[in-house]
Design an enzyme around this catalytic site. Structure first.
Site, PDB file in Angstrom:
ATOM      1  N   GLU A  81      59.979 -25.081 -44.284  1.00 24.35           N
ATOM      2  CA  GLU A  81      60.701 -25.026 -45.559  1.00 24.35           C
ATOM      3  C   GLU A  81      62.035 -24.300 -45.405  1.00 24.35           C
ATOM      4  OE1 GLU A  81      56.305 -25.275 -46.191  1.00 24.35           O
ATOM      5  OE2 GLU A  81      57.652 -24.069 -44.947  1.00 24.35           O
ATOM      6  N   ARG A 222      47.531 -34.420 -23.855  1.00 20.19           N
ATOM      7  CA  ARG A 222      47.173 -33.109 -23.320  1.00 20.19           C
ATOM      8  C   ARG A 222      48.053 -32.026 -23.929  1.00 20.19           C
ATOM      9  NH1 ARG A 222      46.840 -34.797 -16.916  1.00 20.19           N
ATOM     10  NH2 ARG A 222      44.961 -36.093 -17.053  1.00 20.19           N
ATOM     11  N   ASP A 238      37.836 -36.979  -8.290  1.00 22.55           N
ATOM     12  CA  ASP A 238      39.256 -37.229  -8.576  1.00 22.55           C
ATOM     13  C   ASP A 238      40.165 -36.056  -8.245  1.00 22.55           C
ATOM     14  OD1 ASP A 238      38.300 -39.600  -9.571  1.00 22.55           O
ATOM     15  OD2 ASP A 238      38.430 -38.994 -11.675  1.00 22.55           O
ATOM     16  N   ALA A 332      30.368 -37.824 -21.449  1.00 20.46           N
ATOM     17  CA  ALA A 332      30.866 -38.404 -22.701  1.00 20.46           C
ATOM     18  C   ALA A 332      29.707 -38.782 -23.619  1.00 20.46           C
ATOM     19  CB  ALA A 332      31.738 -39.623 -22.414  1.00 20.46           C
ATOM     20  N   ALA A 333      28.667 -39.398 -23.047  1.00 19.23           N
ATOM     21  CA  ALA A 333      27.499 -39.777 -23.848  1.00 19.23           C
ATOM     22  C   ALA A 333      26.811 -38.547 -24.425  1.00 19.23           C
ATOM     23  CB  ALA A 333      26.523 -40.585 -22.992  1.00 19.23           C
TER      24      ALA A 333
END
Length: 595
Positions: A81, A222, A238, A332-333
């Protein structure tokens, strides 16, 4: 997106319907367009303002001409603002200010509201009220008390165009809203896969599935996150760096989840010279390797039961706002099943690799029928180079009725504190009532530069002055350059990054007496800040009788640490300053009575 719009039963609805003609429709369409622009501006600060919300502000005249814009650049910088008012100048008088979110200054600091009031703004349109309970509605009441008309989208008139504008405001601050309503950070699952749903070949080789343009977008993701999380398999196969590589000065913490701690001794993640790494593992796993990681500067956190829910609740307590998951299918699961994933971002490359054993982005979820499939909501499609980017939410953004942790829950940060012995006041994040006690708060101070103490300069925050003081008096051009770079840094976070990095990389540039004087330097800067701003001094005096704790879980010197093991020197200095002020008041009162 499944958004809930509360229907008001008050006469306001009837009053609003009077403006449903062409002029009324144009009026609301303009409001919606400017609010969406404010949300777009707020989006530009995503990542660098954390843990603060993303704020954007647009100022437009009655004719619809935009005269000023601004967004919160980073924590500890001028409010959106104030920046918009500076840009608009005299044209502010009688104009309308559009805000994606209700201002939420630290307790006792009304910079954003004051900027609008003093500029002569005639009307304010707010996209959404502040999601944090103790800030919700306070700025709106303050603006109205000064005679400014304030409208909140969807509260006095409802339409599809206003609903879409309101949705953009929810999306740009989805991490804060989710975190305010739950006990876990906002989590995004990201992966890249081939057209036949593979994230690697059968051999495990995965570089590169997506295009260079898509990988650039990943770096941006990221940079918008507080932390990036991977599993042990990703580290072994990796050897990722998990850096942002976008040049904005913000690099997320790297987190590795591994039950067995079966990790290689050499890995890019063990280099913590620029950004920290945390390894979350099962209690008792490979104690010797834990010591090895500690010797490299890697933090190891043990859990009785290592699962995504427990880990996310832990990082919620440590103050993390948003986390990007770049893990394999198994983790992930597990994360999806635990209910901690809020959004999915998938890059689909026009490639086919096949292979019965080739891994997929999400492992077994125990579903046997398509009717059990999880449906994304608010799905977006975007072509990125040759790839297709598909994103959507697994969980709807909650309605803005946050559940703020109780005082008892606050003490989980430091179990050694007994709340019954004395009153404890914690401060650290923007939503803390006493957040402006922080050395990162946006309160400029004038302090001397150099050993002669006759050259006063203005520093944007206490942190700017503190970091620059490390290099003052060192007869080396590089030290002088470092001081100037810190002084002109656009945010306290950037000033701290410059100062800490230079101290670590070139210790010869740091003044020899720094360890002996740094506490005094901080104290003098704090005293200057609280003496310069009367409302801060009054707020500090109002805490008399309470213990002040800088609740940073990361800082073991200035903060309280994760489990109360920190030295809390910032809290100590503030209590010392408070005692000094109280003593001065007593002496003044005594002298007045004698007179």
């Amino acid at each position: 997106m499944a958004l809930t719009l509360r229907v008001c039963s008050s006469p306001l609805i009837c009053r609003a319907t009077l403006a449903t003609g062409d002029n009324g429709r144009n009026h609301h369409a303009n409001d919606a367009a400017f609010i969406r622009r404010a949300a777009d501006l707020a989006e530009m600060s995503a990542g660098v303002t954390s843990p603060h919300p993303n704020f954007g502000c647009v100022i437009a005249t009655s004719s619809g001409k935009v005269t000023g814009e601004g967004y919160l650049y980073a924590q500890g910088t001028k409010p959106a603002e104030a920046l918009a008012v500076e840009a608009a100048g005299e044209s502010c008088r009688g104009s309308t200010a559009y805000l994606n979110m209700e201002p939420g200054d630290c307790h006792g600091d009304h910079t954003a509201v004051s900027a609008l009031v003093q500029a002569g703004i005639g009307r304010v349109v707010v996209g959404i009220r502040h999601p944090l309970k103790h800030l919700r509605g306070s700025a709106i009441r303050e603006l109205r008390s000064h005679g400014i008309e304030v409208s909140v989208l969807g509260e006095d008139f409802q339409s599809k165009v206003l609903e879409e504008a309101r949705k953009s405001c929810l999306l740009v601050n989805a991490p804060l809203i989710h975190r305010a309503c739950s006990r876990v950070p906002f989590s995004v699952l990201k992966y890249a896969m081939t057209l036949d749903g593979k994230i690697a070949a059968s051999s495990g080789h995965a570089a590169w599935i997506s295009s260079k343009l898509s990988r650039t977008r990943v770096f941006e993701l990221r940079g918008r996150s507080d932390a990036v999380i991977v599993g042990g398999n990703t580290v072994r196969q990796d050897d990722p760096r998990l850096t942002a590589r976008h040049g904005h000065g913000h690099t997320p913490t790297r987190i590795v989840m591994t039950q067995s701690l079966d990790l290689p001794e050499k890995a890019n993640l063990w280099d913590v010279s620029e950004v920290s790494t945390i390894v979350a593992t099962q209690r008792g796993a490979r104690k010797s390797f834990q010591k090895y990681l500690a010797s490299k500067g890697v933090e190891v956190v043990e859990f009785d039961m290592l699962n995504p829910r427990e880990v996310m609740e832990y990082f919620h307590l440590r103050g993390y706002l948003s986390i990007l998951w770049e893990c394999g299918g198994t983790l992930a699961a597990s994360a999806i099943s635990s209910g901690v994933i809020h959004k999915v971002v998938a890059f689909v490359a026009p490639k086919i690799i096949g292979g019965r054993q080739a891994p997929s982005p999400v492992g077994d979820l125990g579903m046997v029928e398509m009717t059990q499939a999880l449906n994304l909501i608010n799905v977006c499609y975007e072509q990125v180079g040759p790839d297709m980017l598909v994103s959507g939410f697994l969980q709807p953004i909650p309605d803005l009725l946050p559940v703020i942790p109780s005082e008892d829950a606050t003490f989980e940060i430091d179990p050694s504190v007994n709340p019954f012995e004395s009153s404890i006041i914690f401060f650290y994040k923007t939503w803390d009532l006493y957040g402006s006690f922080s050395n990162f708060s946006p309160h400029p101070i004038r302090m001397p530069y150099g050993e002669e103490n006759d050259d006063y300069r203005t520093w944007s925050s206490v942190e700017h002055y503190y970091q620059a003081s490390k290099f003052v008096g060192v007869e080396n051009p590089l030290a002088h350059d470092c001081v100037e770079n810190i002084r002109t840094a656009r945010s306290p976070e950037e000033a701290a990054l410059i100062g800490r990095s230079k101290q670590r990389q070139q210790p010869e540039l740091v003044r020899e007496d720094w360890e002996d004087v740094k506490i005094e330097v901080m104290y003098m800067a704090l005293k200057c800040k609280f003496s310069t701003y009367p409302h801060l001094k009054s707020m500090l005096l109002s805490t008399a009788g309470s213990v002040l704790v800088e609740a940073s879980p990361h800082d073991l010197f200035w903060g309280g640490g994760r489990d109360g093991e920190g030295l809390n020197y910032l809290g100590r200095l503030l209590m010392q300053l408070r005692s000094e002020y109280i003593s001065e008041s007593s002496v003044s009162a005594e002298n007045a009575s004698l007179a």
